[in-house]
Motif scaffolding. Sequence first.
Motif, PDB file in Angstrom:
ATOM      1  N   LYS A 211       7.656 -11.224  -3.017  1.00  0.00           N
ATOM      2  CA  LYS A 211       6.230 -11.152  -3.358  1.00  0.00           C
ATOM      3  C   LYS A 211       5.480 -10.259  -2.369  1.00  0.00           C
ATOM      4  O   LYS A 211       4.488 -10.661  -1.771  1.00  0.00           O
ATOM      5  N   SER A 212       5.970  -9.054  -2.241  1.00  0.00           N
ATOM      6  CA  SER A 212       5.338  -8.115  -1.317  1.00  0.00           C
ATOM      7  C   SER A 212       4.092  -7.509  -1.933  1.00  0.00           C
ATOM      8  O   SER A 212       4.123  -7.051  -3.071  1.00  0.00           O
ATOM      9  N   LYS A 213       3.022  -7.511  -1.168  1.00  0.00           N
ATOM     10  CA  LYS A 213       1.771  -6.906  -1.646  1.00  0.00           C
ATOM     11  C   LYS A 213       1.314  -5.855  -0.657  1.00  0.00           C
ATOM     12  O   LYS A 213       0.380  -6.077   0.091  1.00  0.00           O
ATOM     13  N   THR A 214       2.002  -4.751  -0.630  1.00  0.00           N
ATOM     14  CA  THR A 214       1.579  -3.691   0.280  1.00  0.00           C
ATOM     15  C   THR A 214       1.681  -2.342  -0.430  1.00  0.00           C
ATOM     16  O   THR A 214       2.256  -2.239  -1.509  1.00  0.00           O
ATOM     17  N   ARG A 215       1.148  -1.329   0.218  1.00  0.00           N
ATOM     18  CA  ARG A 215       1.152   0.008  -0.378  1.00  0.00           C
ATOM     19  C   ARG A 215       2.542   0.630  -0.408  1.00  0.00           C
ATOM     20  O   ARG A 215       2.750   1.695  -0.949  1.00  0.00           O
ATOM     21  N   ARG A 216       3.509  -0.037   0.216  1.00  0.00           N
ATOM     22  CA  ARG A 216       4.867   0.525   0.275  1.00  0.00           C
ATOM     23  C   ARG A 216       5.836  -0.169  -0.668  1.00  0.00           C
ATOM     24  O   ARG A 216       7.017   0.131  -0.654  1.00  0.00           O
ATOM     25  N   HIS A 217       5.373  -1.125  -1.465  1.00  0.00           N
ATOM     26  CA  HIS A 217       6.287  -1.950  -2.256  1.00  0.00           C
ATOM     27  C   HIS A 217       6.096  -1.887  -3.760  1.00  0.00           C
ATOM     28  O   HIS A 217       4.983  -1.941  -4.264  1.00  0.00           O
ATOM     29  N   LEU A 218       7.208  -1.842  -4.467  1.00  0.00           N
ATOM     30  CA  LEU A 218       7.253  -2.011  -5.913  1.00  0.00           C
ATOM     31  C   LEU A 218       8.349  -3.042  -6.184  1.00  0.00           C
ATOM     32  O   LEU A 218       9.242  -3.219  -5.369  1.00  0.00           O
ATOM     33  N   THR A 219       8.310  -3.699  -7.333  1.00  0.00           N
ATOM     34  CA  THR A 219       9.395  -4.634  -7.648  1.00  0.00           C
ATOM     35  C   THR A 219      10.561  -3.887  -8.285  1.00  0.00           C
ATOM     36  O   THR A 219      11.688  -4.336  -8.258  1.00  0.00           O
TER      37      THR A 219
END
Length: 431
Positions: A211-219
Amino acid sequence: MTKYYIEELSKYDGQEVEIKGWVYNKRSSGKIKFLLVRDGTGIVQCVIVKNLVPEDVFEKFDLLTQESSLIIRGKVRKEDRAPGGYEIDTTDIQIVHIAKDYPITPKEHGIEFLADIRHLWLRSTRQHAIMRVRHEIIRSIREFFDSRGFTLIDAPIFTPAACEGTSTLFETEYFDLGKAYLTQSGQLYGEAGAMAFGKIYVFGPTFRAEKSKTRRHLTEFWMVEPEVAWNDLNDNMELAEEFLEHIVASVLKNRDKELKILERDITLLQKVKKPLPRISYSEAVDILKKNGIDFQWGNDFGGTDETVISSQFDKPVIVHRYPAEVKAFYMKRDPENEKLALAMDILAPEGYGEIIGGSQREDDYDTLVQRIKEHNLPMEAFEWYLDLRRYGSVPHSGFGLGVERTVAWICGLEHVRETIPFPRMIYRLTP
RNA sequence: UCCGCGAUAGCUCAAUGGUGGAGCAUCCGGCUGUUAACCGGAGGGUUGCAGGUUCGAGUCCUGCUCGCGGAGCCA
């Protein structure tokens, strides 16, 4: 019949052409009208002058709305006042479809609104430029490996267990065989490929349910993972730096117009040439401490730590020999220090974070069995992987490059969500 | 999961607790070289939802929903 594209208009100076496209914008000054038409390859300004065209053609201009589709005919003329350097003196307009209330207007919009209409947002100049850089990056990745005799080996998307045993995976029911997981890395399969073909690369989508919520993450993101038999960590780092140099050089050469649209400062990109600076994990820790960060040797770097380390250099920096405890089970230990893994990450400059992660792999059967046990991984799922150490095991190494982070870095973007046509994030599954 | 920020016209944003406005988009009119064209006019609102305080709430308070950024985790 000749197909004409806006990108190639300079070839047709003085000739009649037919452009099939969409209305990008229009301006009118009474008896002279300007129509900006895009066809996917570029934008051209078409001029419509009263008295020079039939009355009905002149009147069709008023019916056209933003993003309406049309076929326009006219003569190409070099014109410095026109965006693009060439314009078309219109002789005929054929309206194909009238678009009603196109939601993206020639003004600023919020990211949330645009994300909801991503399928239309892709028509905008900026998104267009990003996608073309992405394509060039992917093209140059394939070119790099193909020209060096690598074989493309596609890894499966459905997997029976976690590759690295660390991150959270997407789970699905797989007929009568129980649970299947969406792959988080094609690497283990890449190793099998390397034992068969010597040098290979896996290129495909990967999935992380964190559940990453950052500008560097996509699922869902794309990763390219070369794997080479007989390569040690040093060979691996050399391959990675040549690889990065090739990608950046290709974009600078073939997509300079797009980088200009994105207002990317290319002076930093021009510095991406081998050799890249190489520091050990311990040296990286020293850098953090010198910058006043309270960092414990043995931990993994966080986003802020990576930014501080990479800001010491004006090109990507290779960090090698991490504490084995924070790295994956399959990485070979440093014979000179059992606490260290023969791992290497490459951190992009300007705070874009880790774009490459790789290592030399454990090639000893008994050691690998022990590692699997230590990590509490299901031995059965790794029997095939252990076969690679039973039948002609050799030293081998590889790495993975995250395509979206690379696109974000090269384009100079704030967020990876703009680097992929249809981003998948924790709170976004549409469009 | 935690911390912070936000939600007002189709879009981007204003509005000291006191009659909700502007630009863009849309529609109408004007302009023979426009460059996110410009000029004049028109239509467009349950201020995210539910409560509360107040003579009076877009504004203050509580809860909820959704979104954004960051942390953790990772490429």
